[in-house]
Each structure stands twice: as C-alpha cells, then as structure tokens.
Enzyme design. Structure first.
Site, short mmCIF file in Angstrom:
data_model
loop_
_atom_site.label_atom_id
_atom_site.label_comp_id
_atom_site.label_asym_id
_atom_site.label_seq_id
_atom_site.Cartn_x
_atom_site.Cartn_y
_atom_site.Cartn_z
CG HIS A 81 -1.92 1.17 1.15
ND1 HIS A 81 -3.19 1.05 0.61
CD2 HIS A 81 -1.81 2.46 1.54
CE1 HIS A 81 -3.81 2.22 0.69
NE2 HIS A 81 -2.98 3.10 1.24
CB CYS A 82 3.26 2.83 -1.39
SG CYS A 82 3.66 1.58 -2.60
CG HIS A 83 -0.87 6.55 -2.06
ND1 HIS A 83 -2.01 5.87 -2.43
CD2 HIS A 83 -0.94 6.67 -0.71
CE1 HIS A 83 -2.73 5.60 -1.35
NE2 HIS A 83 -2.10 6.07 -0.29
CB THR A 103 -9.01 10.71 -3.22
OG1 THR A 103 -8.23 11.32 -2.18
CG2 THR A 103 -9.65 9.44 -2.68
NE ARG A 133 -10.12 11.75 6.73
CZ ARG A 133 -9.04 11.24 6.14
NH1 ARG A 133 -8.39 11.95 5.25
NH2 ARG A 133 -8.60 10.04 6.46
CE1 TYR A 174 -8.85 4.30 5.01
CE2 TYR A 174 -8.59 6.11 3.47
CZ TYR A 174 -8.36 5.55 4.71
OH TYR A 174 -7.64 6.26 5.65
CG HIS A 188 -5.42 1.98 6.13
ND1 HIS A 188 -4.41 1.34 5.43
CD2 HIS A 188 -5.61 3.16 5.46
CE1 HIS A 188 -4.02 2.11 4.42
NE2 HIS A 188 -4.73 3.20 4.40
CG ASP A 193 -0.79 5.43 3.64
OD1 ASP A 193 -1.19 5.37 2.46
OD2 ASP A 193 -1.22 6.25 4.46
#
Ligand code: 0GY
Length: 305
Positions: A31-33, A77, A130, A157, A181, A257
């Site tokens: 999980h990374c961006h 996002t 959010r 998520y 998560h 993350d």
C-alpha cells in the site's frame, strides 16, 4: 501546472532510518502511492487536498532503502479516476510493481485492458467522506462486475463507524475484497468491543474479504515512540493488527502508505513503520505470509502457481 500544497500538509520524511527489522526476501510494500509530479500528471479538479509531489523514482528509492522487493501502488483520491501517474509508475517499475486504480462507470474495455497490461489488478472504492464525494452503490457494483472477469479485486476504504451501513454492499461484491487499514478502528475502544468485533465478523464470515493491517501512524493515539526509545512505535494499534494477523494469516497485507497523505500532526519515519511489523506478525512464518506469500498470491499469482 503549478499546484500549492494544502496548508498544514506535511511532506514525507526526508531521510527515513534503516529499519532494524529485516523484511524477508521478496517482501512487497502493498500500500503506497505516487503523487504527480503535478507538472506532468496534474491533480484532479475534484480533489479534496493537494499533496506534495512524490514521484515513482522516490518511491523506488524508499523501496530499496527499506529492503522491499516490490510495490503495490494504490490510486489516491487526489488523482481522481485519472490513473496516468499510477500507470506511468507501474511501467517504470519494470515488473516490480502492480497497481490498484480508480475507475468510473464509463471506462471502456480497451482502457481496462491497457491498465491490466500495465499491471493494474484492482480497483478502489473510497467511502471516506473527507476524501471523496458519494458514488451510488449501483454504479460501484456495475464496476465490480466489469472488473471481475479480469481477475481484479476491489479495495475498500471506510471508517469503522460506517461498516454497519456498508456491510450489505461489501458482502455482495463478486470479487476478492481488500479492506484498507483494518477499516480504521478507533483504537481508544477495546479490541474486543462491539465495533472491532463487527470487523472481525466480516472477515470471519466472508473468506473473500482480506485486510491491510497498515497505517498505525494514522490510527494511533499514543503515536510514535517516546524520545527515550522505551516504547515501540504506535503501541496502541498493536492489539488490533495482531488480532487480525493471527486470526486471518492468509488474508492480510501490509504497506507503508508512503508518502502518507493528510497527516497533519507528525510524519512517520518509514524505517520505524517497518519496525512495527514484528510486533503484529510475531513469528517468521507470519511475517512471510504478511509480506511475501499473501501479496504475491493476490498481485503476482502467475509466479506462485
Ligand atoms: C491512504 C489514506 C488516506 C488517503 C487516501 O486516496 C487517498 O487520498 O487514501 C487518508 O487520508 O486517510 O490510505 O492513503
């Protein structure tokens, strides 16, 4: 295009420590961006935040520093359903990264095929208010039905308080479902209290549902270790993650993350995040499942047959 980072946003740690825990050979940061860079891959007009740029090359440098072999890059996002930065990162990774994209109802078969060819293996549905505007569930279900024949899965998520309302939708999905998560538990509540029990029940009753046991830095109230180094990082998250790892050892994933979107209080040292792993996966066998066997089965199944 010139983008101004959202005020208060923290950029990623400039010099993460070398972890004391050595991840097993072949470990996957699942999980990374990547963010932009905005000048090449503009951020989406509908985004709720503007991040710092975080390029594929910077991600791969972190991968190497922490001792990981591969990445799973998840569409964030701030790029909406424009997956160009993600796909570019997958191509640059030369087989060492796979991806999770965000797609809309109008996506064509040719677009899906091109993403698959680049290494995309899942789509992400985000329910965190959010971060995104509401997408109708019938639209999401239609997307899930489109991607299922490709062997892709759905990543979801959401916040723990929203699980009761989302339960029916999640359990109707026709694919493997990966929860980001741990469904964001409130770690001030008991690990055996009704809220987290509901999450455990979701995995218990539905063998197609997996969980990432990532993001202690997001969930923690106690925070990183005190300066005297007496306490291990993010200790209040440990019982939650450890419970999931031990109950569902073949359906858990872990990721850094990086570059840690929307953290306003502190930015984690990624080396310390890796040092969190042996506290939640306490044996070499569990560590291997979490970091190697499970992500390989989901993202590189052709190498595990
Ligand atoms: C994460 C967490 C967050 C953000 C996003 O796509 C995103 O913008 O996922 C968050 O703000 O909690 O997993 O990256």
């Amino acid at each position: 295009m010139d983008f101004q980072m959202t005020p208060g946003w923290l950029p990623f740690h400039p010099a993460p420590s070398t972890p004391r825990f050595r991840v097993p050979p072949g470990a996957v940061d699942a999980h990374c961006h990547v963010f932009g860079p905005g000048a090449t891959f503009p951020y989406a007009p509908e985004r709720k935040y503007t991040p710092c740029d975080a390029s594929a090359e910077q991600l791969f440098a972190l991968r190497d520093r922490l001792g990981f072999a591969r990445n799973v890059v998840v569409q964030a996002t701030c790029h909406g359903a424009d997956n160009r930065a993600l796909v570019d990162a997958l191509r640059r990774a030369a087989g060492r990264a796979r991806g999770v994209a965000t797609v809309k109802r109008g996506v064509t078969d040719a677009e899906l095929a091109a993403m698959h060819e680049a290494g995309v293996r899942g789509t992400r549905f985000n329910f965190v208010k959010r971060l995104v505007d509401f997408t109708p569930k019938d639209e999401l279900l239609e997307i899930a039905q489109r991607i299922a024949p490709l062997g892709w899965h759905v990543v979801v998520y959401f916040e723990a308080a929203d699980l009761p309302e989302l339960w029916e939708f999640f359990t109707a999905l026709p694919t493997t479902v990966v929860v980001d998560h741990m469904g964001r538990p409130d770690v001030r509540k008991p690990v055996d209290g009704p809220e987290f029990e509901l999450f455990v029940k979701l995995l218990d009753q539905h063998p197609n549902i997996w969980s990432k046991v990532s993001c202690p830095e997001r969930l923690s109230v106690s925070g990183p270790p005190a300066l005297d180094g007496e306490q291990h990082p993010y200790r209040d998250v440990v019982p939650f993650a450890r419970r999931i790892v031990e109950a569902f050892p073949d359906r858990v994933l872990w990721g850094t993350d990086w570059p840690h979107p929307n953290l306003k209080d502190h930015m984690p040292d990624d080396g310390l995040l890796v040092d969190f792993v042996p506290h939640i996966a306490v044996t070499p066998a569990l560590q291997r499942k979490l970091l190697v066997d499970n992500p390989m089965r989901l993202y590189w199944p052709e190498e595990t047959r």
